[in-house]
Design an enzyme around this catalytic site. Structure first.
Site, short mmCIF file in Angstrom:
data_model
loop_
_atom_site.label_atom_id
_atom_site.label_comp_id
_atom_site.label_asym_id
_atom_site.label_seq_id
_atom_site.Cartn_x
_atom_site.Cartn_y
_atom_site.Cartn_z
N GLU A 113 5.76 9.93 1.06
CA GLU A 113 6.90 10.80 0.75
C GLU A 113 6.48 11.90 -0.22
OE1 GLU A 113 9.52 7.36 -0.36
OE2 GLU A 113 10.83 8.23 1.16
N GLU A 133 7.62 -0.23 4.34
CA GLU A 133 8.89 -0.66 3.73
C GLU A 133 9.50 -1.86 4.44
OE1 GLU A 133 7.90 2.45 3.98
OE2 GLU A 133 8.49 3.56 2.19
C1 1HE Z 1 0.52 -2.05 -7.02
C2 1HE Z 1 0.95 -1.36 -5.87
C3 1HE Z 1 2.32 -1.00 -5.81
C4 1HE Z 1 -1.14 -1.78 -5.66
N1 1HE Z 1 3.11 -1.33 -6.84
N2 1HE Z 1 1.34 -2.36 -8.02
N3 1HE Z 1 3.74 0.08 -1.23
C5 1HE Z 1 3.02 -0.84 -0.58
O1 1HE Z 1 3.54 -1.71 0.07
C6 1HE Z 1 1.53 -0.78 -0.79
C7 1HE Z 1 1.04 -1.95 -1.62
N4 1HE Z 1 -0.37 -1.84 -1.96
C8 1HE Z 1 -1.38 -2.15 -1.09
O2 1HE Z 1 -1.15 -2.41 0.09
C9 1HE Z 1 -2.77 -2.11 -1.63
O3 1HE Z 1 -2.71 -2.28 -3.04
C10 1HE Z 1 -3.55 -0.80 -1.32
C11 1HE Z 1 -3.86 -0.76 0.19
C12 1HE Z 1 -2.77 0.44 -1.72
C13 1HE Z 1 -4.86 -0.80 -2.13
O4 1HE Z 1 -5.60 -1.99 -1.90
P1 1HE Z 1 -6.77 -2.38 -2.90
O5 1HE Z 1 -7.43 -3.63 -2.35
O6 1HE Z 1 -7.64 -1.20 -3.16
O7 1HE Z 1 -6.09 -2.71 -4.32
P2 1HE Z 1 -5.21 -3.98 -4.75
O8 1HE Z 1 -6.16 -5.05 -5.27
O9 1HE Z 1 -4.26 -4.39 -3.72
O10 1HE Z 1 -4.38 -3.35 -5.95
C14 1HE Z 1 -4.95 -3.08 -7.22
C15 1HE Z 1 -3.86 -3.30 -8.23
O11 1HE Z 1 -2.82 -2.36 -8.01
C16 1HE Z 1 -3.21 -4.68 -8.08
O12 1HE Z 1 -2.81 -5.11 -9.36
P3 1HE Z 1 -3.69 -6.19 -10.20
O13 1HE Z 1 -2.84 -6.47 -11.39
O14 1HE Z 1 -3.91 -7.35 -9.28
O15 1HE Z 1 -4.96 -5.46 -10.54
C17 1HE Z 1 -1.99 -4.38 -7.24
O16 1HE Z 1 -0.96 -5.33 -7.41
C18 1HE Z 1 -1.59 -3.03 -7.81
N5 1HE Z 1 -0.79 -2.29 -6.84
N6 1HE Z 1 -0.09 -1.21 -5.04
C19 1HE Z 1 2.62 -2.00 -7.91
N7 1HE Z 1 2.82 -0.33 -4.77
C20 1HE Z 1 11.31 5.32 -3.33
S1 1HE Z 1 11.15 4.06 -2.24
C21 1HE Z 1 9.53 4.03 -1.73
C22 1HE Z 1 9.26 2.76 -1.00
C23 1HE Z 1 7.80 2.43 -0.95
O17 1HE Z 1 6.98 3.10 -1.49
S2 1HE Z 1 7.39 1.02 -0.07
C24 1HE Z 1 5.68 0.96 -0.13
C25 1HE Z 1 5.17 0.14 -1.28
#
Ligand code: 1HE
Length: 258
Positions: A113, A133
């Site tokens: 977005e 989402e």
């Molecule tokens: C996060 C977030 C997040 C990572 N909020 N903390 N978005 C999603 O559904 C995407 C969710 N994220 C992922 O699928 C993956 O993290 C990625 C593909 C983006 C990256 O993967 P990777 O292996 O490089 O990293 P990771 O180990 O998954 O993430 C590193 C850290 O970032 C980890 O935290 P840690 O404490 O374990 O180190 C993750 O939890 C954190 N992290 N993504 C919070 N999104 C206005 S409405 C909009 C609606 C949406 O955007 S829905 C989509 C949400």
């Protein structure tokens, strides 16, 4: 404002605004969105184009799901959050200054977005897109139903949201999510080069291009044509135009050539 989620740098007339929470994959919490709104509402006068980039190997993982989980917001609270995203991204799209996004890795959910509020998107071979989402049990809230759907069509957006599938960079290029595809690591340099070129246009032309076309698209044909004539009347007249036209008439201007 003291920015902590954004890093700001000037390169001549170009501002480079970088999302700076790579440890969270640049997920957008309330503070980050407030910083985006603040910067894009108070862009310094000398800025002629803005590059929107991100630290780390992913552009943006969308809504900060941890913050959303911890806060367990009510419907009214999330509506307020959502409208904050709309205000911030509206400042990007309609601020009157061209914004070029440099993308790598995940450009997902709210990250997509954000990217689709920019006017030009440059990706590299690692860049990919998704709207997960549905899998998270939520919905878009940062303008995708308006901006992203307009680019990739509602038809394709529905399919992406229902399946949660990943669209790779090649498909991104075909569907208009990317305007340019560079080798891995090349998006920022290409975005800066484009910004430098765009910064040489007349500022009022750039204002009309980035704001006028999308606004006219929302109107009826009659209103659109009338609005176009008003915009053209403002942009097509005055000293800067005369000076650029005299360059053309006196054969000093660049030609449009392949
Ligand atoms: C996060 C977030 C997040 C990572 N909020 N903390 N978005 C999603 O559904 C995407 C969710 N994220 C992922 O699928 C993956 O993290 C990625 C593909 C983006 C990256 O993967 P990777 O292996 O490089 O990293 P990771 O180990 O998954 O993430 C590193 C850290 O970032 C980890 O935290 P840690 O404490 O374990 O180190 C993750 O939890 C954190 N992290 N993504 C919070 N999104 C206005 S409405 C909009 C609606 C949406 O955007 S829905 C989509 C949400």
């Amino acid at each position: 404002m003291n920015y902590s989620s954004l890093e700001l740098k000037m390169e001549g007339p170009i501002a480079v605004v970088t999302l700076n929470r790579p440890d969270r994959r640049n997920a957008l919490d309330e503070a980050a969105v407030a910083e985006i709104e603040h910067y894009f509402s108070s862009v310094p006068k000398q800025v002629r184009a803005i590059v929107l980039a991100a630290q780390g190997s992913h552009f943006c993982a969308g809504l900060d799901l941890k913050e959303h989980y911890v806060k367990a917001r009510s419907a009214a609270e999330f509506m307020r959050v959502c409208q904050g995203w709309h205000r911030a991204f509206d400042r990007i799209q309609h601020g009157g200054i061209p914004v070029i996004a440099a993308l790598q890795g995940a450009v997902v959910g709210g990250g997509l977005e954000l990217a689709t509020a920019a006017h030009i998107r440059v990706g590299d071979q690692t860049s990919y897109f998704a709207l997960p989402e549905g899998q998270r049990g939520i919905f878009t809230g940062g303008g995708a139903t308006v901006r992203t759907a307009r680019i990739i069509t509602p038809n394709r957006m529905i399919e992406m949201m229902l399946t949660g599938r990943v669209m790779d960079c090649e498909e991104g290029l075909r569907t208009g999510l990317l305007h340019y595809l560079t080798p891995t690591g090349g998006a920022l340099a290409k975005a800066i080069a484009l910004a430098q070129k765009i910064a040489t246009n007349a500022p009022l032309s750039n204002y009309a291009i980035v704001s006028g076309i999308n606004k006219v698209w929302d109107m009826s044909a009659t209103d659109g044509l009338f609005t176009e004539s008003l915009i053209a009347a403002l942009v097509q007249t005055g000293d800067e135009v005369q000076s650029r036209l005299s360059d053309f008439v006196e054969k000093r201007a660049e030609k449009v050539a392949v």
